[in-house]
Design a protein around this motif. Structure first.
Motif, short mmCIF file in Angstrom:
data_model
loop_
_atom_site.label_atom_id
_atom_site.label_comp_id
_atom_site.label_asym_id
_atom_site.label_seq_id
_atom_site.Cartn_x
_atom_site.Cartn_y
_atom_site.Cartn_z
N ASP A 183 -0.40 1.37 8.93
CA ASP A 183 -1.85 1.16 9.03
C ASP A 183 -2.50 1.36 7.65
OD1 ASP A 183 -4.43 0.80 9.83
OD2 ASP A 183 -4.53 2.56 11.13
N PHE A 228 -8.34 3.66 3.14
CA PHE A 228 -9.78 3.58 2.93
C PHE A 228 -10.51 4.70 3.67
CE2 PHE A 228 -8.03 -0.61 2.28
CZ PHE A 228 -8.63 -1.02 1.09
N ASN A 240 -5.42 0.68 6.75
CA ASN A 240 -6.82 1.10 6.87
C ASN A 240 -7.00 2.60 6.65
OD1 ASN A 240 -8.45 -1.33 7.72
ND2 ASN A 240 -6.87 -1.40 9.28
N GLU A 242 -15.80 2.03 2.39
CA GLU A 242 -15.93 1.01 3.43
C GLU A 242 -15.23 -0.27 2.98
OE1 GLU A 242 -17.13 1.22 6.42
OE2 GLU A 242 -17.83 3.29 6.26
N ILE A 243 -14.18 -0.61 3.68
CA ILE A 243 -13.45 -1.83 3.34
C ILE A 243 -14.27 -3.08 3.64
CG2 ILE A 243 -12.30 -1.94 5.58
CD1 ILE A 243 -9.83 -3.00 4.15
N ASP A 244 -15.17 -2.99 4.63
CA ASP A 244 -16.01 -4.15 4.98
C ASP A 244 -16.93 -4.54 3.82
OD1 ASP A 244 -14.87 -4.25 7.47
OD2 ASP A 244 -16.39 -2.96 8.38
N TRP A 247 0.82 -1.21 0.00
CA TRP A 247 0.00 0.00 0.00
C TRP A 247 0.86 1.26 0.00
CZ3 TRP A 247 -4.99 -0.06 -1.15
CH2 TRP A 247 -5.68 -1.27 -1.02
N LEU A 270 -5.15 -6.28 3.29
CA LEU A 270 -4.32 -5.26 3.91
C LEU A 270 -2.83 -5.55 3.73
CD1 LEU A 270 -6.29 -4.67 7.23
CD2 LEU A 270 -6.37 -3.31 5.14
N MET A 285 -9.73 -10.27 4.95
CA MET A 285 -9.32 -8.90 5.19
C MET A 285 -7.81 -8.79 5.36
SD MET A 285 -10.56 -5.73 5.92
CE MET A 285 -12.16 -5.86 6.71
#
Length: 330
Positions: free
Chosen positions: A188, A193, A190, A199-201, A48, A132, A128
């Motif tokens: 991190d 996003f 996250n 929303e990564i979920d 990332w 990541l 997940m």
């Protein structure tokens, strides 16, 4: 001191010392400060972080300017970096005594691009954690980093402002901040996003939902290993009655046999337990009775023998006296 209007050259060591002293001062006043500290000269290590830097360097508008901030972020000049929804704020130590404040705004990811990404990711993401960590197929790598169609922002979606007097649209302080974002994504992912307001979920739930539906459809299909009733009758030469009434009766019979067998086994177990317990009691009582009888016999024997011994001793004494008397009379 400067020559011909140009600022004085500042060495890397001097930049590091200046940034370190200023950071210590700021941390005494504000404990929520989050500086960008690199371990070595590598700007980013994870997928990332590298993808973020590569995206910025890939555009012609940024390729000639963003390199100005590499030395700043490596020297620890980014004293504070905060990432929120659609916004990046930072404090960068420059040539002035006080750090410069930077504000960068990034547009939200377009809805149609997000829907296309979710549709394309169906069945291609396992968890997940793999997302990541950047462990996914190469096709997703190309999709995420596609210019104008992927997850990463293009120059037209980025707006920035710096408090420094530099007239350039992207100064070295802004460039250092953008490289600092790549380093922060290493810690991190996250935050990416969060920055893009997605929303990564949703991405994971869509892929998992697609996989579960596929597994259910597979489970409904009949396997080739299952033998039909007609095949059994053909192979073994047995006529199989496939009417629902007969099937129900056979199932009831089987259940009745199973219940009867269970009852019989439990009855035998209880009978064995009940027969064993009295046997132990009878043996113990028999031993006690035998011991009592033997004790009584020994006591009787002792009482009988003692008078006999006394009688035997006394009789000879009487006979002697009588014999003496008879002799005197004569």
């Amino acid at each position: 001191m400067s020559y011909w209007g140009f600022p004085r050259y500042v060495s890397v060591g001097e930049k590091q010392q200046r940034a370190k002293r200023k950071l210590e001062q700021l941390m005494k006043k504000n404990k929520d400060i989050k500086p960008v500290i690199l371990a070595g000269n590598t700007l980013a290590k994870t997928w990332w972080g590298k993808a973020w830097n590569k995206n910025l360097e890939g555009y012609a508008d940024y390729s000639n300017r963003i390199g100005r901030g590499r030395s700043y972020v490596r020297c620890g000049s980014v004293l504070d970096l905060q990432i929120r929804e659609g916004m990046i704020t930072s404090l960068v130590q420059g040539s002035d005594s006080s750090p410069y404040s930077i504000k960068i705004t990034i547009n939200m990811l377009e809805r149609n691009i997000w829907e296309e990404v979710k549709d394309f990711c169906k069945g291609k993401l396992d968890s997940m954690q793999e997302l990541l960590m950047g462990k996914f197929p190469k096709t997703l790598d190309e999709l995420f980093t596609a210019h104008g169609k992927g997850l990463f922002p293009s120059p037209k979606e980025i707006k920035f402002d710096c408090s420094c007097p530099d007239w350039a649209s992207m100064c070295k302080h802004i460039a250092a901040t953008l490289y600092g974002v790549g380093a922060r994504l290493d810690d991190d992912p996250n935050l990416f996003f969060l920055l893009r307001k997605i929303e990564i979920d949703d991405l994971i739930s869509e892929t998992v939902k697609d996989k579960t539906e596929e597994l259910l459809t597979r489970a409904k299909r009949k396997s080739s290993r299952i033998i039909e009733d007609q095949d059994l009758s053909y192979v073994f030469g047995i006529e199989m009655d496939t009417t629902p009434d007969t099937k129900a009766k056979t199932k009831a019979k089987i259940k009745g046999k199973d219940v009867a067998q269970k009852k019989a086994s439990t009855a035998t177990k209880t009978s064995k337990v009940s027969t064993k317990k009295p046997a132990k009691k009878s043996i113990s009582t028999g031993k006690k009775k035998a011991a009592l009888k033997s004790a009584k016999k020994t006591s009787k024997a002792n009482t009988v023998k003692k008078p006999v011994q006394k009688a035997v001793k006394k009789t000879p004494a009487k006979s002697k006296k009588t014999t003496k008397k008879t002799i005197k009379k004569k």
